[in-house]
Scaffold this active site. Structure first.
Site, PDB file in Angstrom:
ATOM      1  N   ASP A  36       0.826  -1.209   0.000  1.00 33.43           N
ATOM      2  CA  ASP A  36       0.000   0.000   0.000  1.00 33.43           C
ATOM      3  C   ASP A  36       0.863   1.263   0.000  1.00 33.43           C
ATOM      4  OD1 ASP A  36      -2.163  -1.634   0.055  1.00 33.43           O
ATOM      5  OD2 ASP A  36      -2.588  -1.370   2.193  1.00 33.43           O
ATOM      6  N   GLU A 111      -5.114 -30.367 -21.417  1.00 35.87           N
ATOM      7  CA  GLU A 111      -5.368 -29.235 -20.522  1.00 35.87           C
ATOM      8  C   GLU A 111      -6.789 -29.316 -20.013  1.00 35.87           C
ATOM      9  OE1 GLU A 111      -4.821 -25.696 -22.848  1.00 35.87           O
ATOM     10  OE2 GLU A 111      -2.897 -26.409 -23.595  1.00 35.87           O
ATOM     11  N   LYS A 113     -10.502 -27.675 -19.577  1.00 38.12           N
ATOM     12  CA  LYS A 113     -11.328 -26.707 -20.306  1.00 38.12           C
ATOM     13  C   LYS A 113     -11.966 -25.808 -19.252  1.00 38.12           C
ATOM     14  CE  LYS A 113     -14.584 -26.405 -24.086  1.00 38.12           C
ATOM     15  NZ  LYS A 113     -15.480 -25.392 -23.579  1.00 38.12           N
ATOM     16  N   ASP A 115     -14.217 -23.048 -17.638  1.00 35.67           N
ATOM     17  CA  ASP A 115     -15.561 -22.607 -17.977  1.00 35.67           C
ATOM     18  C   ASP A 115     -15.739 -21.136 -17.621  1.00 35.67           C
ATOM     19  OD1 ASP A 115     -18.009 -22.927 -19.017  1.00 35.67           O
ATOM     20  OD2 ASP A 115     -18.882 -23.989 -17.318  1.00 35.67           O
ATOM     21  N   TYR A 223      -3.844 -19.911 -22.447  1.00 29.48           N
ATOM     22  CA  TYR A 223      -3.562 -21.241 -22.983  1.00 29.48           C
ATOM     23  C   TYR A 223      -3.181 -21.287 -24.458  1.00 29.48           C
ATOM     24  CZ  TYR A 223      -8.622 -20.641 -23.678  1.00 29.48           C
ATOM     25  OH  TYR A 223      -9.852 -20.140 -23.977  1.00 29.48           O
ATOM     26  N   LYS A 310     -15.963 -33.281 -23.078  1.00 26.00           N
ATOM     27  CA  LYS A 310     -16.802 -32.675 -22.038  1.00 26.00           C
ATOM     28  C   LYS A 310     -17.076 -33.691 -20.936  1.00 26.00           C
ATOM     29  CE  LYS A 310     -18.802 -28.943 -22.777  1.00 26.00           C
ATOM     30  NZ  LYS A 310     -19.351 -28.036 -23.634  1.00 26.00           N
ATOM     31  N   CYS A 404     -47.554 -16.238   2.598  1.00 25.65           N
ATOM     32  CA  CYS A 404     -46.226 -16.239   3.211  1.00 25.65           C
ATOM     33  C   CYS A 404     -46.174 -17.262   4.350  1.00 25.65           C
ATOM     34  CB  CYS A 404     -45.908 -14.837   3.728  1.00 25.65           C
ATOM     35  SG  CYS A 404     -44.329 -14.769   4.597  1.00 25.65           S
ATOM     36  N   CYS A 407     -45.705 -15.079   7.766  1.00 30.59           N
ATOM     37  CA  CYS A 407     -46.660 -14.120   8.331  1.00 30.59           C
ATOM     38  C   CYS A 407     -48.067 -14.306   7.770  1.00 30.59           C
ATOM     39  CB  CYS A 407     -46.168 -12.693   8.104  1.00 30.59           C
ATOM     40  SG  CYS A 407     -46.273 -12.178   6.389  1.00 30.59           S
ATOM     41  N   CYS A 422     -43.446 -11.590  -0.605  1.00 24.87           N
ATOM     42  CA  CYS A 422     -44.379 -11.295   0.475  1.00 24.87           C
ATOM     43  C   CYS A 422     -44.402  -9.776   0.611  1.00 24.87           C
ATOM     44  CB  CYS A 422     -43.906 -11.928   1.785  1.00 24.87           C
ATOM     45  SG  CYS A 422     -44.810 -11.257   3.196  1.00 24.87           S
ATOM     46  N   CYS A 428     -43.612  -8.693   8.488  1.00 25.78           N
ATOM     47  CA  CYS A 428     -43.183 -10.077   8.295  1.00 25.78           C
ATOM     48  C   CYS A 428     -41.828 -10.285   8.998  1.00 25.78           C
ATOM     49  CB  CYS A 428     -43.084 -10.346   6.794  1.00 25.78           C
ATOM     50  SG  CYS A 428     -42.534 -11.998   6.381  1.00 25.78           S
TER      51      CYS A 428
END
Ligand code: IVH
Length: 683
Positions: A36, A111, A113, A115, A223, A310, A404, A407, A422, A428
Site C-alpha cells: 500500500d 489441458e 477446459k 468454464d 492457454y 466434455k 407467506c 406471516c 411477500c 413479516c
C-alpha cells in the site's frame, strides 16, 4: 531521463513484480502495508507528473468509474471454437485420425477446459495493448479497461523473445469463492443471482464500470499464442514461454505420449476437478507439434488439431422429502428442497435449491419423487430432473404456496419476475430482522457487537422493529437479556452510537432500498447529495444518475412513497445519522449548472482527475452525451459514438486546453521544454 521518471519507472516495476508474485505465483512477497505504501507513493508521483501517465501503470488496476461504450475490434487471427466430444470413443477417433495423417505416434498436450469467457490479449513489443472478447470470432468488444483490473494479467512482460506482435488467448473466469460472494451480495439487494460462474464472468467483463469489475474477483488463465510465426516447436513449450513471460498458465497441463495417457488424464480430472477452486467442464486435447498444427489447419469453426472432451455433469438420484420456503429481507420467496442425504461430487447433499415456482411447475417436481441432483458451479446443488417411472401412484402436483409461510400474507408476483414476494415488508418477521441485519452489516453501518442472532433476540423481546429502534436501545433493556452481559451491552450501544458518523452514501445503502447496492448508493450520494433532495427527485432526475436505470429509479420512488419509510428516515435524522454528504469545498462556481461528458485520453490529466476538476468547479460530469449536455471534453481516441451524437445535437466540443482555460488554469512552458499545467489544485 530525470529522477522523477526513474523513480516512477522503478515503482511501477516493483509493483508489477509484487502483483506477479501475489496473483500469478500465489506467493506474496511483501506485507500488505508495504504494498500500500509503494502504491501510494507511485499514485502521488503520477498525480504530480501527469506527463508520465501510462494506462498500464499498476495504479490503474483499481478501475475507473467512468462509463464508456466498448469499441469493436477485428481480431488479426480469428478466434475459433473447439470441436466437442462426449465419449472416450470419440477421443480415440480424433487421435486415430491425426495419426493416420502423420503416420506416426504423436504427443498431445492435455489441458483443462476452463468454464469462463474467452479473451484475446494483444501485446506489442512486450507491452499490453488491448483485450478483446471473442464476439462472433472475427470481431469482438474492446474490454481493456476491465481486463486491466485483473491483476494476474501482466501489463509488461518479463524475460525475452516474444514476437513483436502477438495475441495471447485464454479464459477469464470467476473462482467459486468470488462467485458465491457476488451472488450473496446480489440476493441481499434483491437482484437475481447469476446462474453460474461462467455467466457471472461474462456479465462482469461487459460491465461499463471498471471499478465494479475490480471488486468482483475475476481471474484469468492463458492457454494459446497467436503470432505470424510459432515461438516454439511444440504447444507444451509455447506454454512454458508464456509462463516465463509472466502469464498465468494452468498447472494442470500434461504432455501425453499415447491415447492411454490421455485417458488417464481425463479420468483423473473427471473426479479431481471438484476440488478445484474454479469451474471446468472438460479437458482439451491438443496435438503438441506446432508445425503439424499449422499443416492440419482449421475448419471454418474449429482447429482440426484439437478437441474438447466434455465431462458429464455429476448427478445423483435421491428422494425429495419436503419443500421449505425461505423469506429474504426483500420479501423474495425461495423454495428449498429437503432430500434424503446422498453423496455427490465428494460431499453429502441434503438440500437443493429450486429457484422459483416456474421451475417446480416446468419439471413437475412433486414431494415423494425420486429426483436427479446436479452440482454445477454453485455450492448448493440443483434439481435437474424427475424420475417419472418411480413416482408413487398417489402423488399429486405440488401446489405452490399462495401465502407467506412466516406471516400468512398473500404473496404477489410481478409479471416480469420469476419470484413470488411477500408484500408485508413491515410486519413479516424475517423481512424485519433481515433489514436490520443488513443495516448493521460491515459494508453498511458496520455496527460491531451485534450479530444476526442478537438482532433476532432483540426482535423476539420486542426491542427492535426497524432500524431506527437501534438508536432507542438502552443499557437497562439489554443487560437482562440471555447471553448478553454488561460488557456486550455496552459494546453494542457504543457501536450503535459510532454509526452516527457513517457517511451518507453508506447510510443510503444500509436503509435497504431494493436494487440499491453499494455502488449505486455511492453514485446516488455523489449526484444527489442529501436524502431530502433524493426524496424530492423526479424519475427523470434519478435516471440522469450514472448506473440508475428504470428499475432502480422506480424502486427509489416506491420506497419514499411509503410513509412508514419516511417516518424511519425522520427518526434516523433525529438520532443524528448522516443524511447528507459531507460538503466538499468547491474552488469556484464557474461550471455551475454545466453538464460535461469526458471521452478519450488526455495529455495532462487522467479522466478521474478531470472529473474531479469539473466537480470542484461546481459542474456535473455526465457519462453519456444527451440533449442536456453542455460540453464534450474530447481527448485522443475519443469514442466515435459520443462524437457523432455530440455533433448531431450541437453540443460544444472542447479540448483539454480550452477546458483548463474555462476554469482559469493556464498552461505554462516548463524549463525542460515540456508543457505542464500549472495547477492550483493538488492531486
Ligand atoms: S484452445 C484454437 N484451450 O473453449 C483453439 N480453449 O469451446 C482455441 N476453452 O473458445 C481454444 N479452456 O473459450 C482452449 N484449455 C483451453 C480452454 C479453451 C477453455 C474455451 C475457449 C474456447 C472454447 C471452445
Amino acid at each position: 531521463m530525470n529522477d522523477v521518471k526513474l523513480q516512477i519507472d522503478h515503482l511501477r516495476r516493483v509493483l508489477d513484480r509484487l502483483n506477479y508474485n501475489y496473483y500469478v505465483l500465489n506467493a506474496p512477497s511483501a506485507e500488505d502495508r508495504e504494498y500500500d505504501r509503494l502504491m501510494a507513493e507511485l499514485s502521488e508521483l503520477e498525480a504530480q507528473h501527469p506527463e508520465y501517465d501510462d494506462p498500464n501503470s499498476p495504479t490503474r488496476r483499481v478501475g475507473s468509474d467512468l462509463t464508456r461504450e466498448f469499441e469493436q475490434v477485428r481480431h488479426r487471427y480469428p478466434m475459433l471454437s473447439l470441436a466437442n466430444t462426449y465419449s472416450e470413443e470419440e477421443v480415440r477417433e480424433f487421435v486415430g485420425r491425426i495419426e493416420r495423417e502423420t503416420s506416426r505416434q504423436e504427443n498431445y498436450c492435455c489441458e483443462l477446459k476452463f468454464d469462463g469467457t474467452a479473451i484475446s490479449l494483444t501485446y506489442e513489443n512486450g507491452r499490453f495493448v488491448r483485450a478483446v472478447t471473442r464476439g462472433d470470432g472475427a470481431v469482438g468488444d474492446d474490454v481493456s479497461a476491465n481486463v486491466r483490473t485483473i491483476r494476474s494479467i501482466p501489463m509488461t512482460l518479463m524475460g525475452e523473445g516474444w514476437p513483436e506482435y502477438m495475441e495471447i488467448r485464454g479464459e477469464i473466469y470467476m473462482p467459486h469463492e468470488s462467485f458465491e460472494r457476488l451472488n450473496a451480495e446480489r440476493a441481499d439487494i434483491g437482484e437475481e443471482p447469476f446462474a453460474n460462474p461462467r455467466n457471472a464472468a461474462a456479465g462482469t467483463l461487459k460491465q461499463q464500470n471498471s471499478a465494479v469489475v475490480a471488486q468482483r474477483g475475476l481471474d484469468a488463465v492463458l492457454y494459446a499464442l497467436q503470432a505470424d510465426a510459432p515461438v516454439a516447436p511444440s504447444h507444451y513449450e509455447t506454454l512454458q514461454k508464456l509462463k516465463e513471460w509472466g502469464f498465468k498458465t494452468s498447472s494442470a497441463v500434461r504432455l501425453c505420449h499415447s491415447v492411454e495417457e490421455i485417458m488417464e488424464y481425463i479420468h483423473y480430472w473427471d473426479t479431481e476437478r471438484h476440488k478445484l477452486p474454479y469451474e471446468t467442464d472438460g479437458a482439451v486435447i491438443k496435438l503438441d507439434d506446432t508445425r503439424l498444427q499449422r499443416d492440419l489447419g482449421a475448419t471454418a469453426k474449429a482447429p482440426r488439431w484439437a478437441v474438447a472432451y466434455k465431462f458429464k455433469a455429476e448427478q445423483a438420484a435421491t428422494r425429495l422429502v419436503s419443500i421449505d420456503f425461505q423469506v429474504g429481507r426483500t420479501g423474495a420467496i425461495t423454495p428449498v428442497a429437503n432430500l434424503t442425504p446422498v453423496r455427490l461430487a465428494g460431499t453429502t447433499v441434503k438440500r437443493a435449491s429450486l429457484h422459483n415456482a416456474e421451475q417446480i411447475e416446468l419439471l413437475d417436481i412433486r414431494v415423494g419423487d425420486m429426483v436427479l441432483v446436479e452440482k454445477g458451479g454453485e455450492i448448493i446443488p440443483k434439481i435437474v430432473g424427475v424420475d417419472r417411472e418411480q413416482r408413487p401412484a398417489d402423488s399429486v402436483p405440488f401446489p405452490y404456496i399462495t401465502h407467506c409461510p412466516e406471516c400468512g400474507t398473500e404473496l404477489v408476483r410481478a409479471e416480469d419476475e420469476a419470484k413470488h414476494y411477500c408484500p408485508n415488508a413491515t410486519g413479516c418477521p424475517p423481512q424485519i430482522v433481515g433489514r436490520i441485519v443488513h443495516y448493521i452489516s460491515r459494508k453498511a453501518m458496520n455496527i460491531e457487537g451485534l450479530g444476526d442472532e442478537t438482532v433476532q433476540l432483540l426482535y423476539n423481546h420486542g426491542l427492535l422493529h426497524d432500524v431506527a429502534d437501534l438508536y432507542d436501545l438502552r443499557l437497562e433493556d439489554l443487560v437482562p437479556l440471555d447471553r448478553l452481559g454488561q460488557k456486550s451491552a455496552e459494546n453494542i450501544l457504543n457501536s450503535v452510537s459510532k454509526s452516527r458518523g457513517v457517511p451518507y452514501s453508506r447510510v443510503l445503502f444500509a436503509i435497504g432500498i431494493r436494487y440499491v447496492g453499494e455502488t449505486t448508493a455511492k453514485k446516488l450520494a455523489a449526484a444527489i447529495p442529501s436524502i431530502d433532495a433524493l426524496m424530492a427527485a423526479s424519475r427523470e432526475a434519478l435516471l440522469e444518475v450514472e448506473e440508475v436505470g428504470g428499475k432502480i429509479a422506480d424502486s427509489i420512488i416506491d420506497y419514499f412513497a411509503d410513509p412508514r419509510n419516511v417516518e424511519i428516515i425522520e427518526r434516523l435524522r433525529r438520532a443524528g445519522v448522516q443524511l447528507q454528504a459531507a460538503q466538499t469545498e468547491k474552488l469556484s462556481a464557474t461550471l455551475a449548472g454545466k453538464k460535461i461528458v469526458i471521452s478519450g485520453t488526455f495529455d495532462h490529466h487522467s479522466r478521474p482527475e478531470l472529473k474531479e476538476l469539473i466537480e470542484l468547479h461546481s459542474g456535473t460530469n455526465q457519462s453519456s452525451v444527451s440533449k442536456t449536455t453542455d460540453y464534450l471534453l474530447a481527448g485522443a481516441g475519443i469514442g466515435p459514438k459520443k462524437l457523432e451524437t455530440a455533433t448531431k445535437l450541437g453540443v460544444r466540443i472542447i479540448s483539454e486546453e480550452e477546458f483548463m482555460e474555462m476554469i482559469g488554469e493556464k498552461s505554462v512552458e516548463k524549463t525542460d521544454g515540456m508543457l505542464e499545467i500549472k495547477q492550483q489544485t493538488l492531486f
